[in-house]
Write an enzyme that holds these catalytic residues in place. Structure first.
Site, PDB file in Angstrom:
ATOM      1  N   SER A 245       1.073  -1.213   0.464  1.00 49.16           N
ATOM      2  CA  SER A 245       0.150  -0.544  -0.275  1.00 49.16           C
ATOM      3  C   SER A 245       0.942   0.728  -0.178  1.00 49.16           C
ATOM      4  CB  SER A 245      -0.629   0.166   1.417  1.00 49.16           C
ATOM      5  OG  SER A 245      -0.671   0.755   2.844  1.00 49.16           O
ATOM      6  N   LYS A 246      -0.059   2.637  -0.050  1.00 48.34           N
ATOM      7  CA  LYS A 246       1.264   3.580  -0.254  1.00 48.34           C
ATOM      8  C   LYS A 246       2.147   3.893   1.193  1.00 48.34           C
ATOM      9  CE  LYS A 246      -1.393   6.654  -3.027  1.00 48.34           C
ATOM     10  NZ  LYS A 246      -3.379   6.689  -3.353  1.00 48.34           N
ATOM     11  N   ARG A 247       1.535   2.813   1.831  1.00 46.40           N
ATOM     12  CA  ARG A 247       2.741   3.232   2.978  1.00 46.40           C
ATOM     13  C   ARG A 247       3.829   2.889   3.107  1.00 46.40           C
ATOM     14  NH1 ARG A 247       1.581  -0.482   6.612  1.00 46.40           N
ATOM     15  NH2 ARG A 247       0.391  -1.671   5.768  1.00 46.40           N
ATOM     16  N   GLY A 249       5.553   3.436  -0.042  1.00 48.91           N
ATOM     17  CA  GLY A 249       5.741   3.564  -1.048  1.00 48.91           C
ATOM     18  C   GLY A 249       5.204   3.977  -2.237  1.00 48.91           C
TER      19      GLY A 249
END
Ligand code: GLU
Length: 481
Positions: A245-247, A249
């Protein structure tokens, strides 16, 4: 002879193309190329409201960047509406599907009851056994209704290329809606109807679709259609073992493109997310990937997204990309940034490619190669602050060294790497210092950077005139400061 395999990539344009989708597209495409098959692109835009033209275009651009060309399409799922409805009619006529007149409140109550009982399937089957003629009359009279698929008893199993034999108990699966009350098909119906219509032989998609597969298999059977091979590719996880996920990168493909990665490095990296050629080889060109790819070597285990590996593959691909190919990528950027004109590049094309060949082994990204190439073009450069602080520390001494160098270089007859090296080493000796001590401040003067390719090659390619003017600029700065 077996007919040519036909595969499809079927993105829903409800978001940007992310790395998982790009990996699915790539696996389908590599399989098609390896097997001399057909790669179909189908945009799954049944959900009209959320569908955006721009997002579709972004998907096409992303695929084009990766070098994934489709043989057929892009088809639009919305264009298949007639066939979807005809298939639904056939299912109703054969009794494999039925009309459901339940109201939203009733369905809500069923969901709540199922939850209470811990049952997976929520729909209680209340319209299952309505008399079809009665139901037909109610529908003809305009009573709102959906169409549900009648899940048979027993279980649904298939032999997945990746996960092996996979089974679901049918009683855990609802009699799912295939046509909504507004007469639009749901995903499971549309996808099967399209895959049959397009003659798809292999369905290669993310493991997140596994729970849809038993429903789709039942629709194939009810329509009397030949079953494709199913291949569910593993999930992609971040290094912490959580779903990517965006966590972790960037997840949008476009962000990797913007960061200056080469598409061939991204292809190489994506291919290794869940697949390996079976030996330790990691660095592969697109041709090698096509040559070595097989569905059988897709891993069951989730893939781990490792940024470090992506960077290292990119570095290797930069080194392996020819100067002329890099020129195509970097030339336009130099022009766009006003560093060079089209003529300045084209008139010295061979030289430009030599410069790129020189800088590429150390260039981590296209941007980095651009930064390293920039000093080879006339125009003032701003020395990097840290480089100057380190290598121009003693200003008076640096001025003396650069002045001395300048006057000696001015005397040189030729201007070629070997001669430049001899000369510089001789000067260093005369000045009683190691050559390195002289090279560092010179490198900052010529390139503005602390790190560059070998300084003699740099000087050779820069040419006498530019080297002299850079030393003059540096001297002016040092005296001023
Ligand atoms: N449109 C679906 C998605 O984007 C893919 C459907 C499929 O591959 O069967 O997840």
């Amino acid at each position: 002879m077996m007919d040519r395999p036909r595969v499809r990539f079927a993105p829903s344009p409800t978001g940007f193309l992310h790395v998982g989708g790009a990996r699915t597209a790539l696996f389908n495409w590599l399989f098609a190329r390896h097997e001399d098959g057909v790669f179909v692109l189908r945009i799954e835009d049944t959900d009209r409201e959320r569908t955006q033209e721009q997002l579709t275009q972004a998907i096409l651009d992303g695929l084009a960047w990766l070098g994934i060309a489709w043989d057929e399409g892009p088809y639009h799922q919305a264009d298949g509406l007639k066939r979807h409805r005809a298939d639904v009619r056939r299912l109703v006529d054969s009794g494999a599907a039925y009309r459901c007149f339940c109201k939203p409140e009733q369905l809500e109550a069923m969901r709540a009851a199922a939850k209470e009982l811990g049952r997976a399937a929520a729909y209680d089957g209340r319209c299952r056994d309505l008399n079809p003629d009665d139901a037909g009359r109610r529908a003809a009279g305009g009573e709102p209704h959906a169409i549900r698929f009648r899940m048979p008893d027993g279980e649904t199993a298939w032999d997945d290329v990746v996960s092996g034999t996979t089974r679901f108990r049918n009683r855990d699966i609802d009699d799912f809606v295939i046509l909504r009350s507004d007469s639009t098909p749901t995903y499971n119906l549309a996808v099967v109807s399209d895959d049959i219509g397009m003659g798809i032989t292999h369905v290669i998609r993310g493991a997140d679709h596994i729970s849809n597969t038993p429903k789709q298999i039942q629709i194939y059977r009810a329509l009397g259609a030949e079953m494709p091979v199913f291949c569910h590719v593993p999930l992609i996880l971040g290094p912490d073992g959580k779903r990517l996920s965006k966590r972790h990168g960037a997840t949008a493909l476009a962000e990797y493109r913007k960061s200056g990665l080469l598409p061939q490095a991204m292809d190489n990296f994506l291919a290794l997310l869940g697949w390996s050629p079976g030996d330790d080889q990691e660095f592969m060109s697109l041709d090698e990937l096509i040559d070595r790819f097989s569905l059988e070597r897709i891993n069951r285990k989730p893939a781990i997204f490792d940024h470090g590996k992506l960077e290292s593959l990119n570095l290797q691909h930069m080194s392996n990309t020819s100067g002329s190919e890099l020129a195509e990528l970097i030339g336009p950027l130099l022009i766009e940034r006003g560093i060079a004109s089209h003529e300045q590049i084209e008139n010295r094309r061979a030289w430009f490619e030599q410069v790129l060949d020189l800088v590429k082994p150390r260039a981590r990204t296209i941007h980095h190669a651009l930064q390293q190439t920039r000093p080879f073009f006339a125009g003032e450069i701003q020395p990097d602050e840290r480089a100057a602080a380190k290598h121009w520390k003693d200003r008076a001494a640096t001025v003396e060294q650069l002045e001395r160098l300048r006057s000696e270089l001015a005397e040189l007859e030729g201007w070629e790497e070997g001669e430049l090296e001899l000369q510089l080493r001789a000067i260093a000796e005369l000045m009683g210092m190691g050559a390195g001590k002289l090279i560092h401040p010179l490198r900052v003067a010529l390139t503005g950077l602390a790190v560059s390719p070998g300084i003699f090659e740099v000087m050779d390619l820069m040419g006498r005139e530019l080297v002299m003017s850079r030393i003059d600029d540096a001297l002016a700065r040092l005296r001023d400061g």
